[in-house]
Design a protein around this motif. Structure first.
Motif: not given
Length: 206
Positions: A47-60, A67-78
């Motif tokens: 398992t690996q943690s990934i820090q996401v930073k965006c200027t708007r809502e995002w998905s991954i 490869i599986s991911l949790t969560p797969t989207s967020s309305v938060d910018k980070e």
């Protein structure tokens, strides 16, 4: 009359210029970043943690099934995403990718996973040059096939008019799949007017 016509030409032009000079709106570009941008793991599940930073809502997401991911989207910018990488069952290295999407922006994480070590080969087994031994069974233990094998059972001809009915190892007191002295023997036997035998496969496949 001529002066009046000249005024009519200038008035809409001035209005147009005035409207353009007051337009101060500006679009903000979409930006997506993630850390780390590369993940390197051994052949075991990881398992690996990934820090996401965006200027708007995002998905991954990832197009690689291992490869599986949790969560797969967020309305938060980070946010923090957990990537779970399945164990590599192959004796070759594999690579995949994780994509972060925020509007028109994209960010990529490259995932590399080491190969599963090749099994140790019994020195008594002759492996041809240019080949690698992936799996073997020398039938050196027990008197029936190991759990590495699975039976297919039933009758009905199997699409090519086979007479025998296949059973899981034995029929009543008759052992139709037996191991003795390193030899695996399959027997077809007529019991009460019906022919029974064995149809068996390895659980592993390549």
């Amino acid at each position: 009359m001529k002066k009046l016509a000249l005024y009519y030409v200038y008035i809409p032009l001035i209005a147009f210029l005035s409207c353009s000079s007051n337009d101060t709106s500006k679009e903000i570009d979409d930006v997506a970043t993630c850390s780390p941008t590369t993940i390197n793991v051994d052949y075991n599940q990881a398992t690996q943690s990934i820090q996401v930073k965006c200027t708007r809502e995002w998905s991954i997401y990832s197009n690689d099934s291992w490869i599986s991911l949790t969560p797969t989207s967020s309305v938060d910018k980070e946010g923090i995403v957990t990537a779970t990488i399945a164990a590599n069952p192959n004796t070759s290295e594999r690579s995949g990718s994780i994509i972060v999407k925020a509007g028109s922006a994209r960010a990529t994480v490259v995932v590399t996973q080491l190969a599963k070590p090749a099994p140790e080969v019994d020195s008594s087994i002759q492996v041809p040059d240019g080949y690698e031994l992936i799996w073997n069974d020398e039938f050196s233990e027990g008197d029936t096939p190991s759990a590495e094998w699975s039976y297919e059972t039933g009758g009905g001809g199997w699409g090519n008019n086979e007479l025998q009915h296949y059973v899981a190892g034995n029929k009543d007191s008759h052992q139709l799949a037996a191991i003795k002295d390193g030899i695996f023997t399959i027997t077809a036997q007529k019991i009460d007017g019906t022919v029974y035998s064995i149809r068996i496969n390895t659980k592993k496949s390549w």
